[in-house]
Design an enzyme around this catalytic site. Structure first.
Site, PDB file in Angstrom:
ATOM      1  N   TYR A  51      21.942  44.471  62.358  1.00 19.45           N
ATOM      2  CA  TYR A  51      23.113  45.207  61.866  1.00 19.45           C
ATOM      3  C   TYR A  51      24.374  44.424  62.179  1.00 19.45           C
ATOM      4  CZ  TYR A  51      22.636  49.583  59.497  1.00 19.45           C
ATOM      5  OH  TYR A  51      22.456  50.510  58.522  1.00 19.45           O
ATOM      6  N   GLU A  53      27.848  45.380  60.630  1.00 14.90           N
ATOM      7  CA  GLU A  53      28.995  45.944  59.893  1.00 14.90           C
ATOM      8  C   GLU A  53      30.280  45.245  60.320  1.00 14.90           C
ATOM      9  OE1 GLU A  53      29.038  50.139  60.535  1.00 14.90           O
ATOM     10  OE2 GLU A  53      27.504  50.518  59.014  1.00 14.90           O
ATOM     11  N   ASP A 206      33.691  37.970  35.397  1.00 16.36           N
ATOM     12  CA  ASP A 206      32.361  38.277  35.930  1.00 16.36           C
ATOM     13  C   ASP A 206      31.435  37.194  35.388  1.00 16.36           C
ATOM     14  OD1 ASP A 206      29.828  39.119  36.463  1.00 16.36           O
ATOM     15  OD2 ASP A 206      30.092  41.167  35.719  1.00 16.36           O
ATOM     16  N   THR A 232      26.670  37.477  40.297  1.00 13.15           N
ATOM     17  CA  THR A 232      25.396  37.673  40.982  1.00 13.15           C
ATOM     18  C   THR A 232      24.926  36.287  41.392  1.00 13.15           C
ATOM     19  OG1 THR A 232      24.182  37.489  38.905  1.00 13.15           O
ATOM     20  CG2 THR A 232      24.723  39.715  39.644  1.00 13.15           C
ATOM     21  N   LYS A 235      20.726  34.847  38.887  1.00 17.14           N
ATOM     22  CA  LYS A 235      20.416  34.544  37.477  1.00 17.14           C
ATOM     23  C   LYS A 235      20.381  33.015  37.333  1.00 17.14           C
ATOM     24  CE  LYS A 235      23.073  38.658  36.217  1.00 17.14           C
ATOM     25  NZ  LYS A 235      22.209  39.807  36.225  1.00 17.14           N
ATOM     26  N   ARG A 241      18.663  37.956  45.192  1.00 13.83           N
ATOM     27  CA  ARG A 241      19.285  39.073  44.468  1.00 13.83           C
ATOM     28  C   ARG A 241      20.471  39.560  45.293  1.00 13.83           C
ATOM     29  NH1 ARG A 241      17.626  41.941  40.178  1.00 13.83           N
ATOM     30  NH2 ARG A 241      16.072  40.327  39.926  1.00 13.83           N
TER      31      ARG A 241
HETATM   32  N1  PLP Z   1      27.536  41.579  35.750  1.00 19.12           N
HETATM   33  C1  PLP Z   1      26.882  41.017  34.731  1.00 19.12           C
HETATM   34  C2  PLP Z   1      27.652  40.203  33.717  1.00 19.12           C
HETATM   35  C3  PLP Z   1      25.501  41.187  34.598  1.00 19.12           C
HETATM   36  O1  PLP Z   1      24.851  40.656  33.564  1.00 19.12           O
HETATM   37  C4  PLP Z   1      24.821  41.960  35.580  1.00 19.12           C
HETATM   38  C5  PLP Z   1      23.364  42.176  35.530  1.00 19.12           C
HETATM   39  O2  PLP Z   1      22.674  41.953  34.618  1.00 19.12           O
HETATM   40  C6  PLP Z   1      25.566  42.544  36.609  1.00 19.12           C
HETATM   41  C7  PLP Z   1      26.925  42.321  36.670  1.00 19.12           C
HETATM   42  C8  PLP Z   1      24.940  43.458  37.616  1.00 19.12           C
HETATM   43  O3  PLP Z   1      24.117  42.826  38.480  1.00 19.12           O
HETATM   44  P1  PLP Z   1      22.994  43.621  39.303  1.00 19.12           P
HETATM   45  O4  PLP Z   1      21.900  43.910  38.336  1.00 19.12           O
HETATM   46  O5  PLP Z   1      22.647  42.638  40.360  1.00 19.12           O
HETATM   47  O6  PLP Z   1      23.625  44.863  39.841  1.00 19.12           O
END
Ligand code: PLP
Length: 440
Positions: A51, A53, A206, A232, A235, A241
């Site tokens: 842990y 935090e 994003d 993320t 991918k 993950r």
């Molecule tokens: N942002 C984008 C552009 C995504 O394609 C995804 C997932 O496919 C996410 C955020 C969310 O990711 P997670 O599935 O890890 O919550």
């Protein structure tokens, strides 16, 4: 201490089956990949026991000497990978995944019911960019904030930046999101920045899908223009993950009304991740992020990402030559969005048919689709196949598999009394030719 096989053979057997599935099938889900043994080592390490935090040096628990080292290493490697100056950019590696990372950004920079604009889900955006339907607010982003999506041009499939600029002037969002889950072209971050500056909005990129391509320097980086970059790590980046947020430090610009836009983002975003939304960080995943960032700096990683794009282009060209319509007419990245109506299919049927022959992909809306519930396309990606070593020649073979399966599936649909999925199942179970090909 006994291992899983001994202590829980039932569960171990299920995991073994999934491993076989991953090994034997062709994995073409654009958001998936096979992570490295080093990352898997981190995920199954003793770091999961701890842990912690808080943040390095400011924890709510004792015994975090080594955990602090892991987190600081992940942060430093993240900045190094994307060429970020520590004076100008902060980074938070604690988000449990991409969706919590995005919610943390909005929680940090918006008040409840502030306005946000993201690419609509049916047009290639992500749920967390504010998706809602006429009858339901689907994503927490649309429940807690007011969302107005922007769209692609239904004919070209390209983001309609002019319409976005116009709508932003009326809607006056606090945040505009530049990010995609299913869009095969490069984003014009400079244009997004101009639109944001016009209305005094934060630009959040994003880059979840394309982070690996950005890290390898193969597509434009959002860092030059964005205030905040979320991602993320599982991918194209091929890590564990998890989610990461980068945010700008310092003052940058002036709102149209003359107010200074202050980038007090560090405190606001760190606060939002912990304690607002999350508790103890997943330290095993943070270690996985650190080692994935290290791998992403290597020449092999750049070479891998180069092949990911090349393979996507071969996939795209091959499908077009076989008569399929591809959204935007091509791809600049790792994915291809295929309209399967020309083959007499819907996206759901095409996904199902391909699953029967061992090809995993997902149904997806294509530009102009009226209903997100009954999409006309499938999304295909090359990151996982490329990790497994498939080259351009192999992808040509994969195109033939896909084409043969879809055409045979469409025939089966016509031959069957009604286009019931069970009928396809039977046709494919009986079709030794297709099965043998896929198992080659
Ligand atoms: N942002 C984008 C552009 C995504 O394609 C995804 C997932 O496919 C996410 C955020 C969310 O990711 P997670 O599935 O890890 O919550």
């Amino acid at each position: 201490q006994t291992n899983l096989e001994t202590s829980d053979p039932e569960l171990a057997a299920i995991i073994k089956k999934e491993k076989e599935r991953q090994r034997e099938g062709l994995e073409m889900i654009a958001s998936e990949n096979y992570t490295s043994v080093a990352v898997l080592d981190c995920l199954s390490s003793c770091l999961t026991n701890k842990y912690s935090e808080g943040y390095p040096g400011k924890r709510y628990y004792g015994g975090n000497e080594y955990i602090d080292m892991v987190e600081l290493l992940a942060q430093a490697r993240g900045r190094e990978l994307f060429n970020l100056d520590a004076d100008k950019w902060g980074v938070n590696v604690q988000p449990y995944s991409g969706s919590p990372a995005n919610l943390a950004v909005y929680t940090g920079v918006c008040r409840p019911h502030d306005r946000i604009m993201g690419l609509d889900l049916p047009d290639g955006g992500h749920l967390t960019h504010g998706f809602f339907t006429p009858t339901k607010k689907i994503s927490a982003t649309s429940i807690f904030f007011e969302s107005m999506p922007y769209k692609v041009n239904p004919t070209t499939g390209i983001i309609d930046y002019d319409k976005l600029a116009e709508a932003a002037k009326t809607f006056r969002p606090q945040v505009i999101i530049a990010g995609i889950s299913c869009y095969s072209r490069l984003l014009d971050y400079k244009r997004f920045r101009e639109i944001c500056d016009d209305v005094g909005a934060y630009l959040m990129a994003d880059m979840a899908h394309v982070a690996g391509l950005v890290a390898a320097g193969l597509i434009p980086s959002p860092f030059e223009y964005a205030d905040i970059v979320s991602t993320t790590t599982h991918k194209t980046l091929r890590g564990p993950r998890a989610g990461v947020i980068f945010f700008r430090k310092g003052v940058r610009s002036t709102k149209p009304n003359g107010d200074k836009v202050l980038y007090d983002l560090e405190e606001r975003i760190n606060q939002a991740v912990f304690p607002a939304l999350q508790g103890g960080p997943h330290n095993n995943a943070i270690a996985g992020i650190a080692t994935a960032f290290k791998q992403a700096k290597s020449p092999e990683f750049k070479e891998y990402q180069t092949r990911v794009i090349k393979n996507a282009k071969v996939l795209c060209k091959g499908l077009i030559e076989k008569g399929y319509v591809v959204a935007t007419g091509g791809t600049d990245v790792h994915l291809v969005l295929v309209d399967v109506r020309t083959a007499g299919l819907t996206g759901a049927k095409a996904e199902y048919i391909l699953e029967l022959v061992g090809i995993a992909c997902n149904k997806n809306t294509v530009p102009g689709d009226k209903s997100a519930l009954n999409p006309s396309g499938i999304r295909l990606g090359t990151p996982a196949l490329t990790t497994r070593g498939l080259n351009e020649k192999d992808i040509e073979q994969v195109v033939s598999f896909i084409d043969e399966a879809l055409k045979a599936g469409a025939e089966a649909a016509k031959a069957a009394a009604g286009p019931k999925l069970a009928d396809y199942h039977k046709v494919f179970n009986d079709n030794e030719k297709i099965k043998n090909k896929v198992n080659d």
